[in-house]
Scaffold this motif. Structure first.
Motif, PDB file in Angstrom:
ATOM      1  N   ARG A   1       0.811  -1.206   0.000  1.00  0.00           N
ATOM      2  CA  ARG A   1       0.000   0.000   0.000  1.00  0.00           C
ATOM      3  C   ARG A   1       0.852   1.268   0.000  1.00  0.00           C
ATOM      4  NH1 ARG A   1      -4.264  -2.385   4.284  1.00  0.00           N
ATOM      5  NH2 ARG A   1      -2.588  -3.932   4.398  1.00  0.00           N
ATOM      6  N   LEU A   2       2.111   1.134   0.396  1.00  0.00           N
ATOM      7  CA  LEU A   2       3.029   2.271   0.299  1.00  0.00           C
ATOM      8  C   LEU A   2       3.398   2.576  -1.150  1.00  0.00           C
ATOM      9  CD1 LEU A   2       5.443   1.543   3.288  1.00  0.00           C
ATOM     10  CD2 LEU A   2       3.553   3.170   3.216  1.00  0.00           C
ATOM     11  N   ARG A   3       3.038   1.689  -2.065  1.00  0.00           N
ATOM     12  CA  ARG A   3       3.273   1.928  -3.495  1.00  0.00           C
ATOM     13  C   ARG A   3       1.999   2.373  -4.216  1.00  0.00           C
ATOM     14  NH1 ARG A   3       7.410   1.078  -1.172  1.00  0.00           N
ATOM     15  NH2 ARG A   3       9.178  -0.186  -1.845  1.00  0.00           N
ATOM     16  N   SER A   4       0.956   2.609  -3.449  1.00  0.00           N
ATOM     17  CA  SER A   4      -0.312   3.019  -4.044  1.00  0.00           C
ATOM     18  C   SER A   4      -0.225   4.460  -4.548  1.00  0.00           C
ATOM     19  CB  SER A   4      -1.433   2.910  -3.012  1.00  0.00           C
ATOM     20  OG  SER A   4      -1.255   3.868  -1.980  1.00  0.00           O
ATOM     21  N   PRO A   5      -1.033   4.812  -5.552  1.00  0.00           N
ATOM     22  CA  PRO A   5      -1.038   6.196  -6.032  1.00  0.00           C
ATOM     23  C   PRO A   5      -1.311   7.199  -4.919  1.00  0.00           C
ATOM     24  CG  PRO A   5      -2.218   4.781  -7.566  1.00  0.00           C
ATOM     25  CD  PRO A   5      -1.920   3.941  -6.359  1.00  0.00           C
ATOM     26  N   GLU A   6      -2.163   6.807  -3.972  1.00  0.00           N
ATOM     27  CA  GLU A   6      -2.483   7.699  -2.855  1.00  0.00           C
ATOM     28  C   GLU A   6      -1.243   8.056  -2.057  1.00  0.00           C
ATOM     29  OE1 GLU A   6      -5.153   7.693   1.275  1.00  0.00           O
ATOM     30  OE2 GLU A   6      -5.045   5.904   0.005  1.00  0.00           O
ATOM     31  N   PHE A   7      -0.431   7.023  -1.740  1.00  0.00           N
ATOM     32  CA  PHE A   7       0.759   7.318  -0.935  1.00  0.00           C
ATOM     33  C   PHE A   7       1.881   7.919  -1.777  1.00  0.00           C
ATOM     34  CE2 PHE A   7       4.667   6.599   1.384  1.00  0.00           C
ATOM     35  CZ  PHE A   7       4.325   7.147   2.618  1.00  0.00           C
TER      36      PHE A   7
END
Length: 222
Positions: free
Chosen positions: A36-42
């Protein structure tokens, strides 16, 4: 508004501790140590996909050393920083950024012991080399602290926070009993309310499930 994006027991703990020492209002968004640290959000907050990311005045700041400098300049009355022109400014900068020198070796050990889940992926040579390099960093800190209560003669500062958090992580892989000055300093700073408040809460997902990871393959990596 100040909002810290944080993974427990990671480098963002350094910023969390500093925020507590600054005694200012802030929010914490906790992330898991996963994809999730590679998500667009982060990635919109930290394009490297790593913590910390600090939202301040409508923009995101990343890299712990930069965050430390920005926060100490923003809140100078706390005495956590050393302003340009201060006789201790150079030493303050050295130790604030030396934390990353130690942290890079701990990151390699964390990868070997924890992130790589199969024994065949791990390298005993890398583990041994990185542990020895971390020990050399601890020796440098120990030498600096000989005859001192803190890294700077002017007293406790963000330099102690930065290096102290790196030592907290290093203790999972390297024993500090052979460094008496460092050990006494670490006991002193880890008793501070700000440090205690930065530790993972009981229901947090912990990066380190052990207090100490013995050199592999003596005991096993997990």
């Amino acid at each position: 508004m100040i909002r810290l994006h944080h993974v427990p027991q990671s480098r963002s703990m350094r910023t969390l501790w500093l925020l507590h020492e600054l005694a200012i209002d802030f929010e914490v968004v906790e992330w898991p140590f996963d994809k999730r640290l590679r998500s667009p959000e982060f990635l919109a907050l930290n394009p490297a996909g790593r913590v910390p990311a600090l939202e301040l005045d409508g923009r995101a700041i990343w890299e712990t050393g930069a965050i430390t400098e920005v926060l100490c300049e923003r809140f100078p009355a706390t005495g956590m920083g050393r302003a340009p022109g201060d006789p201790e400014r150079i030493d303050w900068l050295i130790w604030v950024h030396f934390a990353e020198t130690l942290s890079q070796h701990i990151a390699a050990l964390t990868q070997q012991h924890i992130a790589l889940r199969e024994d065949h992926m791990r390298s005993p040579v890398v583990m041994s080399l990185e542990a020895k390099r971390a020990e050399k960093c601890l020796a440098a800190v120990d030498a600096r602290l000989e005859g001192r209560d803190y890294l700077l003669d002017g007293g406790f500062s963000a330099a102690d926070v930065s290096v102290g958090q790196a030592v907290y992580m290093a203790r999972h892989f390297v024993r500090i009993e052979g460094f008496p000055a460092l050990g006494a300093w670490y006991a002193r700073i880890s008793a501070r309310p700000g440090f205690i408040a930065s530790l993972p809460v009981e229901d947090s997902q912990r990066l380190y499930t052990r207090d100490y990871y013995a050199p592999w393959p003596v005991e096993g990596a997990r």
